[in-house]
Design an enzyme around this catalytic site. Sequence first.
Site, short mmCIF file in Angstrom:
data_model
loop_
_atom_site.label_atom_id
_atom_site.label_comp_id
_atom_site.label_asym_id
_atom_site.label_seq_id
_atom_site.Cartn_x
_atom_site.Cartn_y
_atom_site.Cartn_z
N CYS A 114 0.82 -1.23 0.00
CA CYS A 114 0.00 0.00 0.00
C CYS A 114 0.85 1.27 0.00
O CYS A 114 0.34 2.35 -0.31
CB CYS A 114 -0.94 0.00 1.20
SG CYS A 114 -1.99 -1.45 1.24
N HIS A 253 -3.12 7.03 2.91
CA HIS A 253 -3.58 5.75 2.37
C HIS A 253 -4.93 5.42 3.02
O HIS A 253 -5.09 5.51 4.23
CB HIS A 253 -2.55 4.66 2.68
CG HIS A 253 -3.07 3.30 2.36
ND1 HIS A 253 -3.61 3.00 1.14
CD2 HIS A 253 -3.16 2.16 3.11
CE1 HIS A 253 -4.01 1.74 1.14
NE2 HIS A 253 -3.74 1.21 2.33
N ASN A 283 -10.06 0.04 0.32
CA ASN A 283 -8.59 0.07 0.26
C ASN A 283 -8.14 -0.51 -1.09
O ASN A 283 -8.40 -1.67 -1.38
CB ASN A 283 -8.06 -0.76 1.43
CG ASN A 283 -6.53 -0.83 1.48
OD1 ASN A 283 -5.85 -0.48 0.52
ND2 ASN A 283 -6.01 -1.28 2.60
#
Length: 326
Positions: A114, A253, A283
């Site tokens: 990520c 994020h 996500n």
Amino acid sequence: MMIDAGILGLGCFLPSKKITNSDLERVVDTSDEWIMSRTGIKERRIAAKEMATSDMGVKAAVAAISDAGLKAEDIDLIIVATITPDMAFPATACVIQDKIGAKNAAAFDINAACSGFVFALVVARQFINSGCYNNILVIGAEKLSSIVDWKDRSTCILFGDGAGACVLGRTSDRKILSSFMGADGSGGHLLNVPAGGSRLPATVNTVKDRLHFLKMEGNEVFKIAVRIMVEAANNAIKKAGLAPEDIKLFIPHQANIRILLAVAKRLGVPQDKIFMNIEKYGNMSAASTAVALVEAGQQKGLKKGDNVVLVAFGGGLTYGAVVIKW
Ligand code: COA
């Protein structure tokens, strides 16, 4: 002399198919109320079966190159951040290079989960700063739906597909002022796909045991995430000679709304300074910060001179941040 590296163009692509929490109620034992209150996610985008990560990356790339007023031939280097490459090799960056006709570009992938898009921006920045390259295409693209275990309610509710891209070049507009990257490999087991690599190559048993799907210890990741996102943001802000109160917008994020609110609290900044689109997309790993950067640029009325922080954490564990002067 160091050459400034700044954003020349931005673009993103989100698949049109939406999966809502109510849709997931029909797949696993969960509820819209649980997902919303624990994660802040309402829906996520899912790419069509025939659409691979590179296909989404191409669409984001074409939009970013056009936004920069460039042609594919002007790109010197393509860096793709992804943990869902089209295949083990060739690199997804090479697939995209071919598809967009960027025949003058070198191309490679990076894997920082990520944090991938932030890491890729930091890498690209070095090549611009040094004078090695002029125009670098940085892409965060993921088809997480291809590695999510749709039988595991603790993970399948969290993730989605998408792609975002940035052309970084020689400009002092939207310039990267500073950056920070970190890693803690001792936490690698907290978030991984166990099989399919050289440790556990694919066998009938690895498939039967569902070891090609993403595994996560959510609680542990949650605790670490808050601490390391704050650490990464503070390090980059300090390196830019700034303080958290000098930052107009944090673009973190998009992992979990509770993580984002906890980060705001620890940084001592109001919630409205934290960009959030997690409700719409969930996500998207490396694509999350990329898409968030694009949307923040379009929606948040950023003005010349505003300081913006992009900050991420992810599997590895990895964490990083960049400060951009808009
Ligand atoms: N629907 C309903 N119940 C669920 C559920 C779901 N989708 N997923 C888990 N539960 C249950 C658990 O089984 C558990 O039940 P139990 O108490 O009977 O054992 C209960 O809810 C609490 O589970 P827990 O894991 O403690 O929940 P949580 O509040 O920590 O939330 C996450 C789980 C995954 C949402 C949260 O830990 C998280 O977001 N972690 C960070 C993940 C992350 O950001 N990963 C990406 C990093 S880049």
